[in-house]
Write a protein that holds these residues in place. Structure first.
Motif, PDB file in Angstrom:
ATOM      1  N   ILE A 115      -6.079   0.406 -35.667  1.00  0.00           N
ATOM      2  CA  ILE A 115      -6.004   1.858 -35.717  1.00  0.00           C
ATOM      3  C   ILE A 115      -4.611   2.307 -35.309  1.00  0.00           C
ATOM      4  N   THR A 116      -4.005   3.140 -36.144  1.00  0.00           N
ATOM      5  CA  THR A 116      -2.717   3.755 -35.834  1.00  0.00           C
ATOM      6  C   THR A 116      -2.795   5.227 -36.207  1.00  0.00           C
ATOM      7  N   ARG A 117      -1.905   6.009 -35.643  1.00  0.00           N
ATOM      8  CA  ARG A 117      -1.853   7.435 -35.972  1.00  0.00           C
ATOM      9  C   ARG A 117      -0.453   7.784 -36.437  1.00  0.00           C
ATOM     10  N   VAL A 118      -0.388   8.473 -37.581  1.00  0.00           N
ATOM     11  CA  VAL A 118       0.884   8.910 -38.147  1.00  0.00           C
ATOM     12  C   VAL A 118       0.784  10.411 -38.381  1.00  0.00           C
ATOM     13  N   ASP A 119       1.641  11.183 -37.720  1.00  0.00           N
ATOM     14  CA  ASP A 119       1.636  12.647 -37.827  1.00  0.00           C
ATOM     15  C   ASP A 119       0.247  13.229 -37.563  1.00  0.00           C
ATOM     16  N   GLY A 120      -0.451  12.686 -36.567  1.00  0.00           N
ATOM     17  CA  GLY A 120      -1.755  13.195 -36.177  1.00  0.00           C
ATOM     18  C   GLY A 120      -2.917  12.689 -37.006  1.00  0.00           C
ATOM     19  N   LYS A 121      -2.663  11.934 -38.060  1.00  0.00           N
ATOM     20  CA  LYS A 121      -3.735  11.418 -38.909  1.00  0.00           C
ATOM     21  C   LYS A 121      -3.991   9.958 -38.580  1.00  0.00           C
ATOM     22  N   THR A 122      -5.262   9.566 -38.550  1.00  0.00           N
ATOM     23  CA  THR A 122      -5.655   8.199 -38.227  1.00  0.00           C
ATOM     24  C   THR A 122      -5.654   7.343 -39.481  1.00  0.00           C
ATOM     25  N   TYR A 123      -5.079   6.147 -39.349  1.00  0.00           N
ATOM     26  CA  TYR A 123      -5.086   5.170 -40.441  1.00  0.00           C
ATOM     27  C   TYR A 123      -5.683   3.869 -39.928  1.00  0.00           C
ATOM     28  N   PHE A 124      -6.486   3.237 -40.775  1.00  0.00           N
ATOM     29  CA  PHE A 124      -7.081   1.936 -40.492  1.00  0.00           C
ATOM     30  C   PHE A 124      -6.329   0.908 -41.330  1.00  0.00           C
ATOM     31  N   ILE A 125      -5.735  -0.089 -40.663  1.00  0.00           N
ATOM     32  CA  ILE A 125      -4.924  -1.082 -41.355  1.00  0.00           C
ATOM     33  C   ILE A 125      -5.563  -2.454 -41.170  1.00  0.00           C
ATOM     34  N   SER A 126      -5.888  -3.102 -42.281  1.00  0.00           N
ATOM     35  CA  SER A 126      -6.580  -4.386 -42.227  1.00  0.00           C
ATOM     36  C   SER A 126      -5.663  -5.500 -41.720  1.00  0.00           C
ATOM     37  N   ARG A 127      -6.279  -6.500 -41.081  1.00  0.00           N
ATOM     38  CA  ARG A 127      -5.627  -7.705 -40.583  1.00  0.00           C
ATOM     39  C   ARG A 127      -4.482  -7.432 -39.608  1.00  0.00           C
ATOM     40  N   THR A 128      -4.675  -6.470 -38.723  1.00  0.00           N
ATOM     41  CA  THR A 128      -3.682  -6.177 -37.692  1.00  0.00           C
ATOM     42  C   THR A 128      -4.327  -6.297 -36.321  1.00  0.00           C
ATOM     43  N   LEU A 129      -3.509  -6.362 -35.290  1.00  0.00           N
ATOM     44  CA  LEU A 129      -3.987  -6.500 -33.914  1.00  0.00           C
ATOM     45  C   LEU A 129      -3.262  -5.506 -33.011  1.00  0.00           C
ATOM     46  N   PRO A 130      -3.874  -5.136 -31.877  1.00  0.00           N
ATOM     47  CA  PRO A 130      -3.232  -4.214 -30.941  1.00  0.00           C
ATOM     48  C   PRO A 130      -1.842  -4.701 -30.525  1.00  0.00           C
ATOM     49  N   GLY A 131      -0.900  -3.769 -30.496  1.00  0.00           N
ATOM     50  CA  GLY A 131       0.465  -4.082 -30.108  1.00  0.00           C
ATOM     51  C   GLY A 131       1.373  -4.433 -31.278  1.00  0.00           C
ATOM     52  N   GLU A 132       0.819  -4.740 -32.428  1.00  0.00           N
ATOM     53  CA  GLU A 132       1.648  -5.073 -33.579  1.00  0.00           C
ATOM     54  C   GLU A 132       2.243  -3.799 -34.180  1.00  0.00           C
ATOM     55  N   SER A 133       3.415  -3.938 -34.777  1.00  0.00           N
ATOM     56  CA  SER A 133       4.062  -2.794 -35.408  1.00  0.00           C
ATOM     57  C   SER A 133       4.820  -3.254 -36.635  1.00  0.00           C
ATOM     58  N   GLY A 134       5.114  -2.296 -37.502  1.00  0.00           N
ATOM     59  CA  GLY A 134       5.842  -2.601 -38.725  1.00  0.00           C
ATOM     60  C   GLY A 134       5.683  -1.491 -39.733  1.00  0.00           C
ATOM     61  N   GLU A 135       5.627  -1.868 -41.011  1.00  0.00           N
ATOM     62  CA  GLU A 135       5.472  -0.911 -42.096  1.00  0.00           C
ATOM     63  C   GLU A 135       4.184  -1.201 -42.848  1.00  0.00           C
ATOM     64  N   PHE A 136       3.527  -0.124 -43.319  1.00  0.00           N
ATOM     65  CA  PHE A 136       2.319  -0.306 -44.111  1.00  0.00           C
ATOM     66  C   PHE A 136       2.333   0.609 -45.322  1.00  0.00           C
ATOM     67  N   ARG A 137       1.506   0.232 -46.295  1.00  0.00           N
ATOM     68  CA  ARG A 137       1.346   1.010 -47.520  1.00  0.00           C
ATOM     69  C   ARG A 137      -0.060   1.598 -47.524  1.00  0.00           C
ATOM     70  N   VAL A 138      -0.168   2.880 -47.824  1.00  0.00           N
ATOM     71  CA  VAL A 138      -1.465   3.556 -47.863  1.00  0.00           C
ATOM     72  C   VAL A 138      -2.199   3.128 -49.133  1.00  0.00           C
ATOM     73  N   THR A 139      -3.460   2.688 -48.965  1.00  0.00           N
ATOM     74  CA  THR A 139      -4.282   2.274 -50.105  1.00  0.00           C
ATOM     75  C   THR A 139      -5.410   3.258 -50.388  1.00  0.00           C
ATOM     76  N   GLU A 140      -5.754   4.076 -49.384  1.00  0.00           N
ATOM     77  CA  GLU A 140      -6.831   5.056 -49.545  1.00  0.00           C
ATOM     78  C   GLU A 140      -6.503   6.259 -48.672  1.00  0.00           C
ATOM     79  N   GLU A 141      -6.634   7.422 -49.228  1.00  0.00           N
ATOM     80  CA  GLU A 141      -6.310   8.657 -48.501  1.00  0.00           C
ATOM     81  C   GLU A 141      -7.519   9.581 -48.540  1.00  0.00           C
ATOM     82  N   LYS A 142      -8.045   9.929 -47.365  1.00  0.00           N
ATOM     83  CA  LYS A 142      -9.152  10.875 -47.233  1.00  0.00           C
ATOM     84  C   LYS A 142      -8.657  12.061 -46.415  1.00  0.00           C
TER      85      LYS A 142
END
Length: 135
Positions: free
Chosen positions: A15-42
């Motif tokens: 779970i990460t938050r970008v500009d107040g919106k929550t995103y669920f990113i598969s195959r990640t762990l707490p403390g990890e960081s980097g770049e992600f691509r949005v695959t689904e937007e609700k």
């Protein structure tokens, strides 16, 4: 988009938050960081996949599954003991949030059976192609 994983959801997505919106990113762990691509937007949340990982968690282990791309198992990238602790914390935090109780209360969990390294749960997805372990 940039991410820093705060915690894990019940199914194993980070779970990460970008500009107040929550995103669920598969195959990640707490403390990890980097770049992600949005695959689904609700409206209230989104889902994504990692494009680049800058900081890797010390809990991460090598995924030995021959079907890596299926996304059927949410906790293949951590040891069974660590997966159990993450699952217990996610359930504990959810119960505390819904009960309006401080989540600082210590959590104790007991495994139901000996952890033998096998997975007992997968997610089967449905598509026009049929049922299976699809991306």
């Amino acid at each position: 988009m940039r991410y820093t994983i705060e915690c894990l959801a019940k199914g194993g997505e980070g779970i990460t938050r970008v500009d107040g919106k929550t995103y669920f990113i598969s195959r990640t762990l707490p403390g990890e960081s980097g770049e992600f691509r949005v695959t689904e937007e609700k409206k209230g949340f989104g889902r994504g996949v990692v494009v680049k990982c800058d900081r890797v968690s010390h809990f991460r282990v090598k995924d030995h599954c021959p079907v890596r791309a299926c996304s059927g198992c949410g906790f293949r990238h951590v040891s069974p003991e660590v997966a159990l602790a993450f699952k217990a914390k996610a359930v504990h935090d959810n119960i505390c949030r819904q009960a309006h109780v401080d989540s600082g209360v210590p959590v104790t969990y007991w495994p139901v059976r000996v952890l033998d390294g096998t997975r007992r749960r997968i997610r089967i997805h449905l598509s026009r192609q049929g049922a299976g372990l699809f991306i």
